[in-house]
Design a protein around this motif. Structure first.
Motif, PDB file in Angstrom:
ATOM      1  N   LYS A  37      -2.204  14.741   2.931  1.00  0.00           N
ATOM      2  CA  LYS A  37      -2.713  14.615   1.573  1.00  0.00           C
ATOM      3  C   LYS A  37      -2.191  13.321   0.949  1.00  0.00           C
ATOM      4  CE  LYS A  37      -2.865  19.634   0.899  1.00  0.00           C
ATOM      5  NZ  LYS A  37      -4.322  19.768   0.916  1.00  0.00           N
ATOM      6  N   VAL A  38      -3.045  12.666   0.177  1.00  0.00           N
ATOM      7  CA  VAL A  38      -2.742  11.353  -0.384  1.00  0.00           C
ATOM      8  C   VAL A  38      -2.580  11.426  -1.895  1.00  0.00           C
ATOM      9  CG1 VAL A  38      -3.590   8.982  -0.696  1.00  0.00           C
ATOM     10  CG2 VAL A  38      -4.012  10.193   1.468  1.00  0.00           C
ATOM     11  N   ILE A  39      -1.569  10.719  -2.394  1.00  0.00           N
ATOM     12  CA  ILE A  39      -1.451  10.449  -3.831  1.00  0.00           C
ATOM     13  C   ILE A  39      -1.451   8.936  -3.996  1.00  0.00           C
ATOM     14  CG2 ILE A  39      -0.042  10.644  -5.909  1.00  0.00           C
ATOM     15  CD1 ILE A  39       1.155  13.213  -4.764  1.00  0.00           C
ATOM     16  N   LEU A  40      -2.408   8.431  -4.746  1.00  0.00           N
ATOM     17  CA  LEU A  40      -2.438   7.006  -5.064  1.00  0.00           C
ATOM     18  C   LEU A  40      -1.783   6.785  -6.424  1.00  0.00           C
ATOM     19  CD1 LEU A  40      -6.049   5.962  -3.961  1.00  0.00           C
ATOM     20  CD2 LEU A  40      -3.894   5.618  -2.744  1.00  0.00           C
ATOM     21  N   THR A  41      -1.130   5.647  -6.571  1.00  0.00           N
ATOM     22  CA  THR A  41      -0.448   5.329  -7.827  1.00  0.00           C
ATOM     23  C   THR A  41      -0.803   3.922  -8.271  1.00  0.00           C
ATOM     24  OG1 THR A  41       1.529   4.397  -6.782  1.00  0.00           O
ATOM     25  CG2 THR A  41       1.489   6.782  -7.112  1.00  0.00           C
ATOM     26  N   THR A  42      -0.658   3.685  -9.539  1.00  0.00           N
ATOM     27  CA  THR A  42      -0.935   2.352 -10.065  1.00  0.00           C
ATOM     28  C   THR A  42       0.129   1.347  -9.637  1.00  0.00           C
ATOM     29  OG1 THR A  42       0.249   2.957 -12.083  1.00  0.00           O
ATOM     30  CG2 THR A  42      -2.154   3.115 -12.143  1.00  0.00           C
ATOM     31  N   THR A  43      -0.294   0.099  -9.522  1.00  0.00           N
ATOM     32  CA  THR A  43       0.661  -0.999  -9.441  1.00  0.00           C
ATOM     33  C   THR A  43       1.356  -1.080 -10.797  1.00  0.00           C
ATOM     34  OG1 THR A  43      -0.761  -2.171  -7.896  1.00  0.00           O
ATOM     35  CG2 THR A  43       0.899  -3.478  -9.054  1.00  0.00           C
ATOM     36  N   LEU A  44       2.665  -1.256 -10.798  1.00  0.00           N
ATOM     37  CA  LEU A  44       3.412  -1.271 -12.053  1.00  0.00           C
ATOM     38  C   LEU A  44       3.100  -2.526 -12.876  1.00  0.00           C
ATOM     39  CD1 LEU A  44       4.909   1.070 -10.679  1.00  0.00           C
ATOM     40  CD2 LEU A  44       7.038   0.128 -11.554  1.00  0.00           C
ATOM     41  N   PRO A  45       3.228  -2.435 -14.195  1.00  0.00           N
ATOM     42  CA  PRO A  45       2.967  -3.606 -15.033  1.00  0.00           C
ATOM     43  C   PRO A  45       3.999  -4.710 -14.832  1.00  0.00           C
ATOM     44  CG  PRO A  45       3.904  -1.824 -16.349  1.00  0.00           C
ATOM     45  CD  PRO A  45       3.611  -1.257 -14.987  1.00  0.00           C
ATOM     46  N   SER A  46       3.542  -5.931 -14.974  1.00  0.00           N
ATOM     47  CA  SER A  46       4.422  -7.107 -14.936  1.00  0.00           C
ATOM     48  C   SER A  46       3.643  -8.300 -15.455  1.00  0.00           C
ATOM     49  CB  SER A  46       4.907  -7.384 -13.517  1.00  0.00           C
ATOM     50  OG  SER A  46       5.763  -8.512 -13.509  1.00  0.00           O
ATOM     51  N   ASP A  47       4.284  -9.138 -16.243  1.00  0.00           N
ATOM     52  CA  ASP A  47       3.597 -10.338 -16.734  1.00  0.00           C
ATOM     53  C   ASP A  47       4.091 -11.605 -16.042  1.00  0.00           C
ATOM     54  OD1 ASP A  47       6.116 -10.433 -17.884  1.00  0.00           O
ATOM     55  OD2 ASP A  47       5.404 -11.224 -19.802  1.00  0.00           O
ATOM     56  N   HIS A  48       5.040 -11.455 -15.121  1.00  0.00           N
ATOM     57  CA  HIS A  48       5.538 -12.626 -14.382  1.00  0.00           C
ATOM     58  C   HIS A  48       6.316 -12.142 -13.162  1.00  0.00           C
ATOM     59  CE1 HIS A  48       9.231 -11.437 -16.443  1.00  0.00           C
ATOM     60  NE2 HIS A  48       9.891 -12.137 -15.534  1.00  0.00           N
ATOM     61  N   PHE A  49       6.497 -13.061 -12.232  1.00  0.00           N
ATOM     62  CA  PHE A  49       7.324 -12.799 -11.056  1.00  0.00           C
ATOM     63  C   PHE A  49       8.373 -13.898 -10.982  1.00  0.00           C
ATOM     64  CE2 PHE A  49       2.968 -11.354 -10.056  1.00  0.00           C
ATOM     65  CZ  PHE A  49       3.209  -9.990 -10.008  1.00  0.00           C
ATOM     66  N   GLY A  50       9.622 -13.507 -11.061  1.00  0.00           N
ATOM     67  CA  GLY A  50      10.696 -14.490 -11.106  1.00  0.00           C
ATOM     68  C   GLY A  50      10.759 -15.379  -9.886  1.00  0.00           C
ATOM     69  N   TRP A  51      10.271 -14.901  -8.750  1.00  0.00           N
ATOM     70  CA  TRP A  51      10.322 -15.666  -7.512  1.00  0.00           C
ATOM     71  C   TRP A  51       9.071 -16.518  -7.286  1.00  0.00           C
ATOM     72  CZ3 TRP A  51       9.682 -10.497  -8.046  1.00  0.00           C
ATOM     73  CH2 TRP A  51       8.524  -9.906  -7.508  1.00  0.00           C
ATOM     74  N   ASN A  52       8.063 -16.381  -8.170  1.00  0.00           N
ATOM     75  CA  ASN A  52       6.862 -17.211  -8.056  1.00  0.00           C
ATOM     76  C   ASN A  52       6.295 -17.459  -9.449  1.00  0.00           C
ATOM     77  OD1 ASN A  52       4.558 -18.589  -7.386  1.00  0.00           O
ATOM     78  ND2 ASN A  52       3.755 -17.067  -5.977  1.00  0.00           N
TER      79      ASN A  52
END
Length: 235
Positions: free
Chosen positions: A142-157
């Motif tokens: 059985k599968v549970i899909l989840t949202t990608t978490l919010p973020s407005d920037h990536f410190g490494w890019n």
């Protein structure tokens, strides 16, 4: 003689480089990361109620920060820091299917959007997640899909400046797919986003991407009832 020796040294160097490149290519999915931990689990693959969480550093950090959540519920964390959905799909058989869980929780694409392994293409990332869901369901998981978490920037890019829009678009697409397929969909995003700019609410994160302990509290309150519902429906 000197020219011959130099030539042979060059050939040896090329061969050594090629061997290293091949090894790195073979390990791109990082199959060995959980190999030892998977051995006893594969030997007891008939355990009822087994749940595997597959993901990136957000999942790996969850296990590290809140180990009791996993141990007391019998959950198995299979997150690898830095991984994209491409790499997760590669190791899905080893780290999920081979463990024969009843349920798999999939959280992916933060690092896709951060372009950890190449340019972000929504169609490909969405397809990778769908492929993981297809593989799981084909094996009775059985599968549970989840949202990608919010973020407005990536410190490494810092070159990525449109993360919020990309995250929203992918989450909307995942939600529609889950509804169409009758797959439970857990929306971490809605409870963790700062609506005005698409950032993660500062009380839930230290770096704008990875949840802190309070952030994981929010996620646990959302995911556990859905897991419990799936497990009870199987009884």
């Amino acid at each position: 003689m000197k020219k011959t020796l130099l030539f042979m040294m060059c050939i040896c160097g090329v061969m050594a480089f090629d061997a290293t490149a091949q090894k790195n290519a073979q390990e791109w999915g990082n199959y060995q990361y959980y190999a030892e931990k998977n051995i006893p689990l594969r030997a007891t693959s008939t355990v009822s109620g087994r749940v595997v969480f597959i993901g990136n550093s957000i999942t790996e950090g969850w296990v590290n920060q809140h180990p009791d959540f996993f141990t007391k519920n019998g959950y198995i964390g299979r997150g690898i820091s830095g991984q994209t959905s491409y790499q997760m799909l590669l190791r899905f058989r080893e780290d999920v299917i081979a463990l024969a869980p009843e349920v798999v929780v999939i959280n992916a694409a933060t690092n896709d959007i951060a372009e950890n392994t190449g340019p972000y293409v929504e169609e490909y990332s969405f397809g990778n997640i769908v492929s993981m869901a297809d593989l799981a369901r084909a094996h009775g998981i059985k599968v549970i899909l989840t949202t990608t978490l919010p973020s407005d920037h990536f410190g490494w890019n810092s070159a990525i400046t449109d993360a919020p829009a990309k995250i929203v678009a992918l989450n909307n697409r995942l939600r529609a797919y889950a509804q169409e397929q009758g797959i439970p969909f857990v929306d971490y995003y809605a409870d963790m986003v700062r609506p005005e700019d698409g950032a993660q609410q500062p009380q839930y994160t230290g770096d704008g991407v990875h949840p802190n302990s309070q952030g994981y509290d929010v996620m646990e309150a959302l995911i556990k009832p859905v897991i419990d519902g799936l497990l009870s429906s199987a009884q």
